[in-house]
Design an enzyme around this catalytic site. Structure first.
Site, PDB file in Angstrom:
ATOM      1  N   MET A 141       0.846  -1.208   0.000  1.00 36.14           N
ATOM      2  CA  MET A 141       0.000   0.000   0.000  1.00 36.14           C
ATOM      3  C   MET A 141       0.883   1.261   0.000  1.00 36.14           C
ATOM      4  SD  MET A 141      -3.563  -0.594   0.741  1.00 36.14           S
ATOM      5  CE  MET A 141      -4.175  -0.195   2.352  1.00 36.14           C
ATOM      6  N   CYS A 142       1.001   1.949   1.093  1.00 37.89           N
ATOM      7  CA  CYS A 142       1.655   3.253   1.216  1.00 37.89           C
ATOM      8  C   CYS A 142       0.706   4.351   0.718  1.00 37.89           C
ATOM      9  CB  CYS A 142       2.966   3.396   0.440  1.00 37.89           C
ATOM     10  SG  CYS A 142       4.287   2.328   1.038  1.00 37.89           S
ATOM     11  N   GLY A 143       0.799   5.489   1.351  1.00 36.86           N
ATOM     12  CA  GLY A 143      -0.018   6.621   0.939  1.00 36.86           C
ATOM     13  C   GLY A 143       0.869   7.800   0.614  1.00 36.86           C
TER      14      GLY A 143
END
Lengths: 298, 227
Positions: free
Chosen positions: A1-3
């Site tokens: 993921m990571c944002g």
């Protein structure tokens, strides 16, 4: 993921709110990555002054007499503003290289997070809200900034594995995805004499861009060639002294949404990150195309 | 009309209330306000109700839908209408990646553009996109119809099975084992019906049909009637 979040202001009246806007955007992305968080802010330029952001795991010890020690070492007054584990050293630009050298000798354990005329990088292990509070990001003003919250996949959860990564003076990179040829590329870049500290894949991406630019490419050209030389998944957002850019790999499975109005250009891993920006209802909202370099500058 | 403030009342409460509706419910009309890009809005519905979402949504809006009509007054994030079984989803804006992925039935209409992987592994759903679609759309599409009034990106219909792909504009490139097909009367009829139901202003004759060259899977002509 990571944002990832990014905000590039066109309307100078919003500049005092940059830190708050970017912090709120990043907090919205918390559930995309709870491991570490970081923000690069492009603030005010002071003529002939360079900023070095440094980080220490033992901040009380390392920062206690640093201002005096450095001033003595380079024979010029430098000033230090500390925020928790980070400090920003303000020094005459002409002395920047001497300062780097002196830092290595005086505080060998300390890390230089970034250098430049305007950029400061703050990053630590923890949730976006905690990291932003720790460094008082909300109070920061600036022209543009980039934030990242990490779900670690390729390497350990450490401060140095947090994003953004500095790629050169006033340049930084954040990444959502995972590179699959980073070990090979790391070996190649080290042979070229590029310093790479961690086993992190994104640091290799950042080092690759730095190396390309050192060998004559513009940032746009470096990003174009990353599409050839980097294997894996990536949505990159890069910051430069006067602009910011976005590029996604040709498969483009890592999400990205952008919004533009007369007042700003904004990036988010999800639309949720953008919903509280001014006049978002009337913004042009779109998904950046795969294998296409986008860039905005002042 | 039931008005539901998503910001105040929360996602779980919304989906619980929508799931509680049965075939003969009196509460047939719902409006969701303050969507603000939230994920999983109106997922798993199974009643003939109408849900209007004001604003743009996040991931999986209308996923697994049965029977319900969902109208989004905004754009939708990744996976809108994923694995839907029946009913209708109408998106007034754009759709992010893999809209209608693995859908078994029903109609998904995107009035703007749809991004990459639209209709990936579709299994019977009908998808009508008024604008363009992105790369790798209809990858491994098995059955159903994908109708695109604009252009298609790279690798359309890669490794597809028996889905019908209709594109009015340009196709950047066809994927492996996808080829242009003859447009027969039966296809014109399918298109006419879908364009009408999707409120799309286009003539069936303007479209080109694409489908599987049937070299990548064990297609047996003796079973052609089953496809």
């Amino acid at each position: 993921m990571c944002g990832i979040v990014g905000l590039f202001l066109k309307d100078t009246s919003l500049e005092p709110q940059l830190g708050t806007m970017l912090t709120d955007m990043l907090i919205t992305m918390t559930d995309r990555g709870p491991d570490s968080a970081g923000i690069a802010i492009y603030g005010e330029e002071v003529a002939q002054t360079t900023k070095l952001t440094v980080q220490s795991a033992n901040a009380d010890r390392d920062f206690a007499s640093l201002e005096a020690d450095l001033s003595r070492a380079v024979d010029t007054p430098v000033s230090l503003s500390r925020k928790a584990t980070h400090s920003v050293i303000h020094a005459p630009s002409a002395k920047a290289n001497q300062i780097r050298q002196a830092l290595r000798e005086l505080r060998p354990d300390m890390r230089i997070m970034s250098t430049g005329d305007v950029m400061e990088i703050y990053k630590e292990v923890g949730l976006p809200e905690d990291v932003a509070t720790r460094f008082d990001i909300r109070k920061m003003s600036g022209t543009h900034g980039i934030g990242h919250t990490r779900m670690a996949t390729e390497s350990a959860i450490t401060t140095m594995g947090a994003h953004p990564f500095s790629t050169g003076p006033d340049q930084c990179l954040v990444h959502n995805g995972s590179l699959s040829n980073h070990n090979n590329l790391r070996r190649k870049l080290r042979r070229e004499g590029i310093h790479i500290e961690t086993e992190n894949d994104t640091e290799v991406g950042a080092a690759y861009l730095s190396w390309k630019m050192q060998t004559g490419s513009s940032l746009g050209e470096a990003l174009e060639s990353s599409l050839e030389d980097l294997d894996g998944f990536f949505t990159f957002v890069v910051g430069t002294k006067d602009g910011f850019g976005v590029v996604r790999d040709p498969i483009a499975c890592k999400p990205a949404v952008m919004a533009e109005t007369d007042q700003y250009v904004a990036f988010g891993s999800e639309y949720r990150a953008l919903v509280n920006l001014p006049n978002i209802e009337n913004a042009r909202v779109w998904e950046p195309e795969p294998a296409t370099v986008y860039f905005w500058s002042h | 009309m039931q008005i539901f403030d998503l910001e105040k009342q929360g996602l779980r409460a919304l989906n619980e209330q929508l799931h509680a509706q049965s075939t003969d419910t009196n509460q047939t009309s719902w409006e969701v306000i303050n969507a603000k890009g939230s994920h999983s809005i109106a997922v798993g519905l199974d009643a003939p109700i109408a849900v209007t979402v004001k604003g743009s949504t996040g991931y999986y809006c209308g996923g697994m839908n049965k029977q319900a009509t969902i109208n989004v007054h905004g754009s939708v994030g990744p996976g809108a209408g994923e694995n839907m079984m029946s009913g209708t989803i109408i998106v007034d804006g754009d759709a992010s990646q893999y809209a209608g992925a693995t859908g078994h039935g029903g109609l998904l209409v995107v009035k703007g553009n749809a991004s990459s992987r639209c209709g990936i592994s579709m299994k019977g759903i009908d998808i009508v996109v008024h604008g363009n679609i992105g790369h790798m759309s209809a990858f491994m599409a098995q059955s159903g119809n994908l109708v695109v009034l604009g252009d298609a990106g790279d690798a359309l219909g890669d490794s597809c099975y028996e889905a019908h792909l209709f594109v009015r504009g340009k196709v950047k490139s066809l994927g492996a084992d996808c080829e242009q097909k003859e447009m027969r009367a039966e296809h014109i009829a399918i298109l006419k019906d879908l364009l009408e139901r999707a409120d799309a202003n286009a003539k069936p004759e303007e479209f080109t049909r694409y489908g599987s060259a049937r070299n990548l899977y064990n297609f047996d002509v003796d079973n052609a009637a089953a496809y």
